[in-house]
Write a protein that holds these residues in place. Structure first.
Motif, PDB file in Angstrom:
ATOM      1  N   MET A  53       0.819  -1.208   0.000  1.00 25.42           N
ATOM      2  CA  MET A  53       0.000   0.000   0.000  1.00 25.42           C
ATOM      3  C   MET A  53       0.859   1.266   0.000  1.00 25.42           C
ATOM      4  SD  MET A  53      -3.214  -0.859  -0.127  1.00 25.42           S
ATOM      5  CE  MET A  53      -2.635  -2.051  -1.309  1.00 25.42           C
ATOM      6  N   GLN A  54       1.938   1.238   0.764  1.00 26.06           N
ATOM      7  CA  GLN A  54       2.827   2.402   0.827  1.00 26.06           C
ATOM      8  C   GLN A  54       3.453   2.696  -0.527  1.00 26.06           C
ATOM      9  OE1 GLN A  54       5.506   1.221   3.976  1.00 26.06           O
ATOM     10  NE2 GLN A  54       4.254   2.169   5.583  1.00 26.06           N
ATOM     11  N   HIS A  55       3.918   1.658  -1.215  1.00 25.17           N
ATOM     12  CA  HIS A  55       4.554   1.857  -2.521  1.00 25.17           C
ATOM     13  C   HIS A  55       3.545   2.392  -3.549  1.00 25.17           C
ATOM     14  CE1 HIS A  55       8.522   0.403  -1.648  1.00 25.17           C
ATOM     15  NE2 HIS A  55       8.103  -0.784  -1.265  1.00 25.17           N
ATOM     16  N   VAL A  56       2.347   1.846  -3.544  1.00 27.04           N
ATOM     17  CA  VAL A  56       1.332   2.324  -4.488  1.00 27.04           C
ATOM     18  C   VAL A  56       1.062   3.805  -4.257  1.00 27.04           C
ATOM     19  CG1 VAL A  56      -1.098   2.164  -5.165  1.00 27.04           C
ATOM     20  CG2 VAL A  56       0.245   0.074  -4.838  1.00 27.04           C
ATOM     21  N   ARG A  57       0.879   4.197  -3.002  1.00 22.27           N
ATOM     22  CA  ARG A  57       0.587   5.598  -2.690  1.00 22.27           C
ATOM     23  C   ARG A  57       1.762   6.502  -3.048  1.00 22.27           C
ATOM     24  NH1 ARG A  57      -1.802   3.259   2.181  1.00 22.27           N
ATOM     25  NH2 ARG A  57      -4.081   3.330   1.994  1.00 22.27           N
ATOM     26  N   GLU A  58       2.962   6.010  -2.820  1.00 25.99           N
ATOM     27  CA  GLU A  58       4.147   6.829  -3.116  1.00 25.99           C
ATOM     28  C   GLU A  58       4.261   7.101  -4.607  1.00 25.99           C
ATOM     29  OE1 GLU A  58       7.908   7.794  -4.582  1.00 25.99           O
ATOM     30  OE2 GLU A  58       7.382   5.670  -4.610  1.00 25.99           O
ATOM     31  N   VAL A  59       4.059   6.084  -5.426  1.00 25.42           N
ATOM     32  CA  VAL A  59       4.161   6.266  -6.877  1.00 25.42           C
ATOM     33  C   VAL A  59       3.048   7.172  -7.385  1.00 25.42           C
ATOM     34  CG1 VAL A  59       4.136   5.131  -9.127  1.00 25.42           C
ATOM     35  CG2 VAL A  59       5.324   4.054  -7.209  1.00 25.42           C
ATOM     36  N   LEU A  60       1.831   6.897  -6.961  1.00 24.52           N
ATOM     37  CA  LEU A  60       0.695   7.679  -7.446  1.00 24.52           C
ATOM     38  C   LEU A  60       0.725   9.109  -6.914  1.00 24.52           C
ATOM     39  CD1 LEU A  60      -2.206   5.079  -7.232  1.00 24.52           C
ATOM     40  CD2 LEU A  60      -0.886   5.762  -9.235  1.00 24.52           C
ATOM     41  N   GLY A  61       1.389   9.307  -5.775  1.00 23.06           N
ATOM     42  CA  GLY A  61       1.461  10.641  -5.201  1.00 23.06           C
ATOM     43  C   GLY A  61       2.443  11.561  -5.895  1.00 23.06           C
ATOM     44  N   ASP A  62       3.339  10.994  -6.713  1.00 20.52           N
ATOM     45  CA  ASP A  62       4.326  11.830  -7.404  1.00 20.52           C
ATOM     46  C   ASP A  62       4.735  11.167  -8.720  1.00 20.52           C
ATOM     47  OD1 ASP A  62       6.052  13.861  -8.001  1.00 20.52           O
ATOM     48  OD2 ASP A  62       7.501  13.407  -6.431  1.00 20.52           O
ATOM     49  N   ILE A  63       3.762  10.953  -9.585  1.00 17.00           N
ATOM     50  CA  ILE A  63       4.023  10.298 -10.868  1.00 17.00           C
ATOM     51  C   ILE A  63       5.054  11.081 -11.685  1.00 17.00           C
ATOM     52  CG2 ILE A  63       2.982   9.531 -13.048  1.00 17.00           C
ATOM     53  CD1 ILE A  63       0.342   9.194 -11.528  1.00 17.00           C
ATOM     54  N   GLN A  64       4.974  12.400 -11.604  1.00 15.94           N
ATOM     55  CA  GLN A  64       5.839  13.249 -12.422  1.00 15.94           C
ATOM     56  C   GLN A  64       7.322  13.002 -12.164  1.00 15.94           C
ATOM     57  OE1 GLN A  64       4.258  16.157 -14.403  1.00 15.94           O
ATOM     58  NE2 GLN A  64       6.099  15.576 -15.534  1.00 15.94           N
ATOM     59  N   SER A  65       7.685  12.772 -10.904  1.00 15.79           N
ATOM     60  CA  SER A  65       9.104  12.568 -10.602  1.00 15.79           C
ATOM     61  C   SER A  65       9.605  11.231 -11.126  1.00 15.79           C
ATOM     62  CB  SER A  65       9.354  12.666  -9.091  1.00 15.79           C
ATOM     63  OG  SER A  65       8.787  11.557  -8.406  1.00 15.79           O
ATOM     64  N   HIS A  66       8.731  10.250 -11.185  1.00 18.48           N
ATOM     65  CA  HIS A  66       9.129   8.938 -11.697  1.00 18.48           C
ATOM     66  C   HIS A  66       9.090   8.884 -13.221  1.00 18.48           C
ATOM     67  CE1 HIS A  66       9.168   7.242  -7.676  1.00 18.48           C
ATOM     68  NE2 HIS A  66       7.947   7.700  -7.464  1.00 18.48           N
ATOM     69  N   PHE A  67       8.138   9.617 -13.793  1.00 16.48           N
ATOM     70  CA  PHE A  67       7.960   9.606 -15.250  1.00 16.48           C
ATOM     71  C   PHE A  67       7.808  11.053 -15.731  1.00 16.48           C
ATOM     72  CE2 PHE A  67       6.428   5.627 -13.516  1.00 16.48           C
ATOM     73  CZ  PHE A  67       7.134   4.705 -14.281  1.00 16.48           C
ATOM     74  N   PRO A  68       8.915  11.703 -16.057  1.00 20.68           N
ATOM     75  CA  PRO A  68       8.862  13.118 -16.468  1.00 20.68           C
ATOM     76  C   PRO A  68       7.969  13.371 -17.673  1.00 20.68           C
ATOM     77  CG  PRO A  68      11.123  12.450 -15.992  1.00 20.68           C
ATOM     78  CD  PRO A  68      10.292  11.205 -15.973  1.00 20.68           C
TER      79      PRO A  68
END
Length: 324
Positions: free
Chosen positions: A170-185
């Motif tokens: 759950m933590q990883h899902v929230r982290e990715v969805l909370g800052d998609i831009q930083s992971h995928f410019p």
């Protein structure tokens, strides 16, 4: 001279009208539909979701049999797998499918298995949904080897201590969805939609009788709890059978656990929103594979590809049912 100026003026006017007409046509929703929000799929489980399908054709590993490279060169699979290889002969890299897998992220291609020379179900799944959907796709893959549903992924509704890997998931899902831009410019901020959840796990529960007996209830609780925490009450769920050893499997616990996985999708509450994918047909024996490591599908890349492809097809069916 005056006549020439008049003709030139008329030509300019006609060109202006023509250009405006082209713009109107190009902007027409019927001809150029606006792309919707990012479609997000979560893929989770234990080592067979991590993936151990061998990519390169290594003559030292059973003459390359069962590798992904051998699969795409097989005439019987050519039509089905041609989109996996780019025109330059390298593995295709999908601009329309992104993947996040812990420290690895980018455009979908090979190398998102347990090593950069391996694939898991994400490969077939991503290609299948990517081919079918117009929207940009994001796969969030969260999987660790040797994890049980009864303990490691234990959902809150099952009582007792919540599994630490359920919490991390759950933590990883929230982290990715909370800052998609930083992971995928490349992300343009158009928003996202949780589109589905794929699950491939079972070995660590099938080797324990108590865990085996509780699997159907734990899996049902897991689905309910994930949907509740992600605020997606109808999130489509696909469960891939832990079908290692194929139709030759005779161990009572293995057979019992596979029945439990199938039974979850048969529950009334899950009709039309949970699908079970049988995988025993995708088993390939040792003499057709890179190894005899049965609990990792003998490292057969065709097996992992077919599991992911079937999961993707089942997911698309669930999504279509939800739209009707």
């Amino acid at each position: 001279m005056t006549g020439l100026k008049t003709r030139l003026a008329m030509m300019v006017a006609l060109l202006t009208v023509f250009t405006a007409s082209l713009k109107t046509f190009a902007d027409s929703p019927a001809e150029q539909p606006a792309q919707g929000p990012l479609k997000v799929f979560i893929l989770a489980g234990q080592s067979n979701m991590v993936g151990a399908g061998v990519v390169p054709l290594d003559p030292n590993r059973n003459d390359g049999r069962g590798s992904l490279e051998a699969m795409v060169k097989d005439p019987k699979m050519a039509a089905r797998t041609k989109h996996l290889v780019a025109t330059d002969g390298h593995w295709a890299v999908r601009d329309d499918v992104w993947i996040w897998y812990f420290d690895r992220k980018g455009k979908l291609t090979t190398g998102y298995g347990s090593r950069d020379t391996m694939i898991g179900p994400e490969f077939g799944f991503g290609h299948t949904v990517g081919e079918a959907l117009n929207e940009q796709v994001l796969l969030i893959k969260i999987a660790w080897g040797g994890k049980s549903l009864a303990v490691d992924f234990r959902p809150p509704s099952s009582g007792g201590e919540v599994g630490p890997y359920y919490t991390q998931l759950m933590q990883h899902v929230r982290e990715v969805l909370g800052d998609i831009q930083s992971h995928f410019p490349q992300y343009d901020g158009r928003g996202y939609e949780l589109a589905g959840f794929g699950w491939h796990q079972g070995w660590n529960d099938r080797i324990n009788q108590a865990h085996n007996d509780a699997y159907e209830e734990n899996m049902s609780n897991f689905i309910r709890d994930v949907r509740k925490e992600l605020k997606a009450p109808e999130l489509p769920f696909v469960i891939a059978e832990t079908g290692m050893s194929g139709h030759e499997e005779k161990h009572p616990r293995a057979l019992s656990l596979m029945r439990a996985q199938a039974a979850v999708a048969e529950r009334d509450e899950f009709q039309g929103n949970v699908a079970f994918v049988g995988t025993k047909d995708f088993y390939r024996p040792k003499d057709q594979s890179p190894s005899g490591q049965a609990y990792h599908w003998n490292n057969n890349a065709e097996t992992y590809y077919l599991i992911g492809d079937a999961m993707g097809a089942a997911m698309l069916d669930l999504m279509q049912d939800a739209d009707e």
